[in-house]
Design a protein around this motif. Structure first.
Motif, PDB file in Angstrom:
ATOM      1  N   THR A 207      14.270 -24.830 -41.875  1.00 32.79           N
ATOM      2  CA  THR A 207      14.904 -24.503 -40.593  1.00 32.79           C
ATOM      3  C   THR A 207      13.865 -23.910 -39.641  1.00 32.79           C
ATOM      4  O   THR A 207      13.746 -24.326 -38.491  1.00 32.79           O
ATOM      5  N   PHE A 236      15.622 -11.169 -38.697  1.00 31.45           N
ATOM      6  CA  PHE A 236      14.406 -11.263 -39.512  1.00 31.45           C
ATOM      7  C   PHE A 236      14.780 -11.734 -40.922  1.00 31.45           C
ATOM      8  O   PHE A 236      14.237 -11.291 -41.917  1.00 31.45           O
ATOM      9  N   ALA A 239      15.620 -17.603 -41.369  1.00 33.59           N
ATOM     10  CA  ALA A 239      15.112 -18.330 -40.201  1.00 33.59           C
ATOM     11  C   ALA A 239      14.084 -17.485 -39.439  1.00 33.59           C
ATOM     12  O   ALA A 239      12.963 -17.932 -39.173  1.00 33.59           O
ATOM     13  N   GLY A 283      16.761  -9.304 -45.065  1.00 33.90           N
ATOM     14  CA  GLY A 283      16.093  -9.438 -43.765  1.00 33.90           C
ATOM     15  C   GLY A 283      16.122  -8.140 -42.967  1.00 33.90           C
ATOM     16  O   GLY A 283      16.184  -8.166 -41.740  1.00 33.90           O
TER      17      GLY A 283
END
Ligand code: NAD
Length: 431
Positions: A207, A236, A239, A283
């Motif tokens: 992605t 974060f 992707a 993330g």
């Protein structure tokens, strides 16, 4: 082309509608209607494509670790299978709704149309919170979902993949369950699998690779050099973090990043390698620093390129006029409302819409399915080379269409994405 011309050509049919109050699903219907109108199709085509052809709701009983039984609700939507089998991820999230799954299946159709994959769009979801479930409970839920939807999915019918809070382990369980039901090994039933179960090289970062390719092409047409360009990335996770790495490696200056807890901004450029090293598996990284900016504040900071890579509805009528970026690349699904799209287009911001920018994942999922079908596996270099070709061509197809018709890139991407599906439906005699 002047921004005013785009506005007029683009939104003639929008005048009586309050664009800001539309749900994500209604927003999708609105752009589909406009795109089919521009292509000159009769109303029947809109009637066919405004909803998925099929939507299955299932109730999945799962034995929990404490011995109790919990019943989960899940969905699988298949938007349109005139071009080929449907394809799209499965989302595990407490806020999954029927409407969201329907909209997501329609976006998948557009993504597959833009990138010329032999698929229509599908999507699935289960209302659950995987962060509160054990490994074994998740396995039982994943297997139960496959048993519940097995009649309508399969390598030549509808091919699932990972989405929010689902991963290669869950794909592995689902593939195993489907293979047991069918009594033969069926790697082509699902993509995003671990490599040893027939996954594809390059799938995990696909992605972000796709976003990087689209961003590079957009920068070129906008006359911005990637080297030294100031980039803000919201989110974060999978992707956003891979994207930060690829752009950092290409010489861009990542001046802002964020996660669910907050944002970091440094006009001189952040230490991306340190941040990548310290982020957790969800993330999150901003909690390691004293509070600096909110997500809302980050979006309107100085930059050349802004990439929302987190959640929906981040750029709205409220903040669109304050955005400083010259290019907006939507790595997230649905980050910008239609009203904000109008405002940004009027300001001359080049928007690379979600259905184009985030299509790298489904393209490499397609490669995985092709490799499973032929039983022959490609190197990461081969995967990347093929992805590069498809996405570069897709970007220019959408961009050239937007210039030719004097419309924004969102409407243009829907026009490119819908054309083949509408034609296939006509040839099949459906409309
Ligand atoms: P992820 O769960 O790996 O990461 C999401 C990131 O967004 C995390 O950093 C999280 O902290 C942050 N976030 C969550 N809530 C937030 C909030 N309220 N405000 C700001 N940040 C918030 O997800 P992902 O896979 O990176 O997906 C991100 C977006 O990209 C989603 O819209 C997803 O649909 C889209 N997308 C992802 C893929 C893929 O293959 N990963 C493919 C197509 C589209």
């Amino acid at each position: 082309m002047k921004a005013e011309e785009v506005k007029q050509a683009n939104h003639q049919s929008n005048e009586s509608i309050n664009l800001e109050n539309l749900s994500v699903f209604e927003r999708t219907q609105q752009v589909i209607k406009q795109a089919l109108g521009k292509l000159g199709y009769e109303d029947e085509f809109y009637e066919l494509l405004k909803e998925p052809l099929r939507l299955l709701t299932v109730r999945i009983p799962v034995r929990m670790d404490d011995g109790s039984v919990k019943i989960f609700t899940g969905y699988r939507a298949q938007h349109n299978d005139s071009v080929g089998p449907t394809k799209g991820g499965i989302r595990f999230h407490p806020n999954v709704t029927e409407e969201e799954v329907k909209a997501l299946s329609m976006w998948m159709s557009i993504k597959c149309g833009i990138t010329n994959l032999p698929y229509g769009g599908g999507k699935g979801g289960i209302q659950c919170d995987p962060r509160e479930m054990s490994f074994r409970e998740l396995e039982r839920l994943s297997r139960g979902y496959v048993r519940a939807i097995s009649q309508i999915v399969g390598p030549t019918k509808d091919i699932p993949a990972p989405d929010v809070f689902t991963n290669s382990q869950i794909m592995g369980w689902m593939m195993d369950e489907y293979s047991r039901i069918r009594e033969f090994d069926s790697p082509g039933f699902i993509t995003g699998k671990p490599l040893v179960l027939g996954g594809s090289a390059g799938r995990e970062s696909s992605t972000a690779k796709g976003v990087t390719i689209c961003l590079r092409e957009a920068a070129e047409v906008a006359g911005i050099q990637i080297e030294g360009a100031r980039v803000i990335i919201q989110g974060f996770g999978n992707a956003g973090s891979f994207l930060a790495k690829f752009l950092h490696d290409a010489g861009a200056k990542i001046v802002g990043i964020s996660d669910a807890l907050g944002a970091l901004y440094d006009p001189e450029g952040l230490d991306i390698e340190y941040l990548l090293d310290r982020r957790d598996s969800f993330g999150t990284v901003t909690n390691l620093f004293p509070p600096q900016l909110t997500n809302k504040e980050l979006l309107v900071q100085e930059c050349d390129i802004l990439v929302p890579a987190a959640i929906e509805n981040q750029i709205t009528e409220e903040n669109a006029a304050e955005i400083k970026a010259k290019i907006l690349v939507e790595a997230a699904n649905g980050p910008t409302t239609l009203k904000a799209t109008e405002i940004l287009t009027e300001k001359g911001v080049l928007i690379v819409p979600d259905v184009l920018a985030s299509a790298g994942g489904v393209v490499v999922s397609y490669f995985e399915w092709v490799q499973n079908n032929q039983g022959y596996y490609w190197s990461e270099e081969e995967v990347e080379e093929k992805l590069e070709k498809i996405l570069t061509a897709s970007f220019h197809n959408v961009y050239d269409t937007s210039r030719r018709l004097k419309i924004d890139m969102r409407l243009s991407s829907y026009i490119v994405g819908l054309r083949r599906m509408a034609e296939a439906s006509r040839w099949r005699g459906w409309v």
